[in-house]
Motif scaffolding. Structure first.
Motif, mmCIF file in Angstrom:
data_model
loop_
_atom_site.group_PDB
_atom_site.id
_atom_site.type_symbol
_atom_site.label_atom_id
_atom_site.label_comp_id
_atom_site.label_asym_id
_atom_site.label_seq_id
_atom_site.Cartn_x
_atom_site.Cartn_y
_atom_site.Cartn_z
ATOM 1 N N UNK A 141 44.763 38.676 -48.583
ATOM 2 C CA UNK A 141 45.874 38.850 -47.643
ATOM 3 C C UNK A 141 47.178 38.431 -48.291
ATOM 4 N N UNK A 142 47.133 37.335 -49.031
ATOM 5 C CA UNK A 142 48.324 36.860 -49.714
ATOM 6 C C UNK A 142 48.839 37.905 -50.709
ATOM 7 N N UNK A 143 47.929 38.558 -51.416
ATOM 8 C CA UNK A 143 48.324 39.577 -52.388
ATOM 9 C C UNK A 143 49.121 40.695 -51.715
ATOM 10 N N UNK A 144 48.773 41.037 -50.486
ATOM 11 C CA UNK A 144 49.521 42.074 -49.767
ATOM 12 C C UNK A 144 50.845 41.528 -49.231
ATOM 13 N N UNK A 145 50.838 40.291 -48.768
ATOM 14 C CA UNK A 145 52.045 39.697 -48.201
ATOM 15 C C UNK A 145 53.157 39.541 -49.230
ATOM 16 N N UNK A 146 52.808 39.171 -50.464
ATOM 17 C CA UNK A 146 53.844 38.895 -51.460
ATOM 18 C C UNK A 146 54.476 40.165 -52.010
#
Length: 111
Positions: A20-25
């Motif tokens: 999820x973090x990979x998409x958020x950043x």
């Protein structure tokens, strides 16, 4: 960087799964991403997270543009159902009795 948790560009940053973090950043610019890298290095130093953040920083340095989207948007795993209906039943299945001593259990060997 000496950022505080409340100042991070991604809300609830340290509780997000790496995927999820990979998409958020992807929606962050280089400065906001640097804030996250600095925070992570000072607090958790989780190597999978630093790998994702540094890879995105490399992409931005190579000319990639931040994508559209809002890093503060509701996470899909926490969003309410789209149709307003209640979430599906997620109760565990009933517990079956152990196979020993239950003559109706087909898994129990017959003698």
């Amino acid at each position: 960087m000496n950022a505080e948790r409340a100042d991070l560009p991604v809300p609830d940053y340290d509780h997000l799964p790496v995927a999820t973090l990979a998409h958020r950043v992807r929606s962050l610019d280089a400065d906001a991403l640097a804030v996250l890298v600095g925070y992570e290095e000072e607090h958790g130093a989780r190597e999978p997270v630093l790998t994702v953040l540094r890879a995105r920083a490399d992409q931005l340095a190579a000319g990639a543009e931040p994508s559209g989207g809002d890093p503060a948007a509701v996470q899909p795993e926490h969003a309410p159902p789209a149709d307003g209906a209640a979430a599906p039943n997620t109760d565990a299945p009933p517990v079956n009795p152990p196979s020993h001593g239950d003559p109706t259990n087909p898994a129990q060997p017959r003698r």
